[in-house]
Motif scaffolding. Structure first.
Motif, PDB file in Angstrom:
ATOM      1  N   GLY A 145      11.060   6.180  11.795  1.00  0.00           N
ATOM      2  CA  GLY A 145      11.856   6.917  13.099  1.00  0.00           C
ATOM      3  C   GLY A 145      12.506   7.901  12.914  1.00  0.00           C
ATOM      4  N   ASN A 146      13.639   8.458  13.397  1.00  0.00           N
ATOM      5  CA  ASN A 146      14.252   9.891  13.246  1.00  0.00           C
ATOM      6  C   ASN A 146      15.724   9.299  12.965  1.00  0.00           C
ATOM      7  N   THR A 147      16.120   9.730  11.721  1.00  0.00           N
ATOM      8  CA  THR A 147      17.547   9.438  11.227  1.00  0.00           C
ATOM      9  C   THR A 147      18.097  10.551  10.911  1.00  0.00           C
ATOM     10  N   LEU A 148      19.198  11.178  11.607  1.00  0.00           N
ATOM     11  CA  LEU A 148      19.857  12.331  11.486  1.00  0.00           C
ATOM     12  C   LEU A 148      21.443  12.073  11.265  1.00  0.00           C
ATOM     13  N   PHE A 149      21.720  12.906   9.973  1.00  0.00           N
ATOM     14  CA  PHE A 149      22.986  12.857   9.448  1.00  0.00           C
ATOM     15  C   PHE A 149      24.032  14.171   9.831  1.00  0.00           C
ATOM     16  N   LEU A 150      25.160  13.662  10.209  1.00  0.00           N
ATOM     17  CA  LEU A 150      26.159  14.805  10.527  1.00  0.00           C
ATOM     18  C   LEU A 150      27.117  14.615   9.454  1.00  0.00           C
ATOM     19  N   GLU A 151      27.402  15.717   9.098  1.00  0.00           N
ATOM     20  CA  GLU A 151      28.387  15.945   7.807  1.00  0.00           C
ATOM     21  C   GLU A 151      29.320  17.047   7.958  1.00  0.00           C
ATOM     22  N   GLU A 152      30.712  17.012   7.744  1.00  0.00           N
ATOM     23  CA  GLU A 152      31.400  17.959   7.852  1.00  0.00           C
ATOM     24  C   GLU A 152      31.617  18.951   6.566  1.00  0.00           C
ATOM     25  N   ASP A 153      31.216  18.552   5.438  1.00  0.00           N
ATOM     26  CA  ASP A 153      31.311  19.373   4.158  1.00  0.00           C
ATOM     27  C   ASP A 153      29.944  19.890   3.763  1.00  0.00           C
ATOM     28  N   PRO A 154      29.815  21.257   3.917  1.00  0.00           N
ATOM     29  CA  PRO A 154      28.528  21.909   3.616  1.00  0.00           C
ATOM     30  C   PRO A 154      28.012  21.727   2.273  1.00  0.00           C
TER      31      PRO A 154
END
Length: 285
Positions: free
Chosen positions: A121-130
């Motif tokens: 499937g499609n798993t996307l991670f959103l993270e605050e620290d570049p």
């Protein structure tokens, strides 16, 4: 998936949970191999490849993602912050929903585990620290991650509840986040991919929420609730919230994710099944 305290790992509990994780991932691999000829399995559209060390990582090959995850956890001395009982809640849902769209707030050493559970499937991670994104992707370049800039601080949590009640653009009746600059709880500057997809599962284990200047999870919880309410496809949106023993997570969960949609809680994790707004009207709860 905070640094040090959330999706990074605690070595003292290592081998028990590592063994369990390898077993879980191995089970997914077995099921994947057994069902690989089924028409119900849909390969991801991303055919790009990237390198990891001396190996070629093919993003379109879900079996390789599973094998990489097994190798990673079998040889690691660190473990996820979530315990095995908490992990199993999301794992059991993913078994029935994969391949699906899975949005994860936070990026950490356990991200390979979540991606492998939804390998087709499609798993996307959103993270605050570049910088943290660069660190994780250096060892796992096949993960799909984006950086999010939050406009909240944990110290503002009480004020933001008042803001929600006063600001018309925050209301459940309007229920939008793309370009919603008026509501401070709306994640208004995410990528088109986040807005254009309907997310079957949303995991909230970030951003950091354990000191006053941290972004807190207020906006993540609110925005997840809006995404779930805006669902047009069949079924509910599964939302998993970690660290519910903390005051802010609990208050915002009850305000936006709603006790009546809470279907299971284990340890510090709550699992909600949120129906689309067309089924429940013009209020969050």
């Amino acid at each position: 998936m905070q640094k040090q305290s959330h999706n990074h790992f605690k070595p003292q509990r290592s081998w028990c949970l590592v063994t369990a994780l390898v077993g879980l991932i191995g089970g997914v691999l077995f099921i994947s191999l057994f069902l690989k000829t089924s028409n119900n399995w849909i390969l991801c559209n991303n055919n790009k490849a990237s390198t990891m060390g001396n190996f070629l990582v093919d993003k379109s090959n879900p079996q390789q993602l599973l094998l990489d995850a097994i190798l990673h956890y079998a040889t690691s001395r660190v473990i996820p912050q979530q315990n095995i009982n908490e992990i199993r809640i999301s794992f059991d849902v993913l078994k029935n929903r994969t391949p699906c769209n899975f949005l994860v707030f936070g990026l950490g050493h356990d991200s390979q585990m979540w991606a492998s559970f939804n390998s087709r499937g499609n798993t996307l991670f959103l993270e605050e620290d570049p910088k943290w994104v660069e660190t994780i992707l250096k060892d796992a370049p096949f993960l799909h991650a984006e950086t999010v800039k939050y406009r909240t601080m944990l110290s503002e949590a009480d004020e933001l509840v008042e803001h929600f009640h006063k600001e018309a653009d925050c209301s459940a009746k309007k229920s939008f986040i793309r370009g919603n600059h008026g509501c401070k709880l709306a994640l208004d500057m995410l990528s088109d991919e986040v807005y254009n997809k309907e997310w079957d599962l949303i995991m909230i284990d970030a951003p950091r929420g354990y000191f006053a200047e941290a972004p807190g999870r207020m906006a993540a919880i609110y925005s997840a609730a809006v995404m779930a309410r805006n669902r047009k496809g069949k079924g509910v949106t599964h939302v998993f919230l970690h660290d519910v023993e903390r005051k802010v997570e609990k208050i915002y969960a009850e305000l936006f994710l709603c006790r009546k949609y809470l279907v299971k809680g284990v340890g510090r994790l709550w699992h909600f099944e949120i129906p689309p707004s067309s089924n429940v009207g013009n209020s969050f709860c």
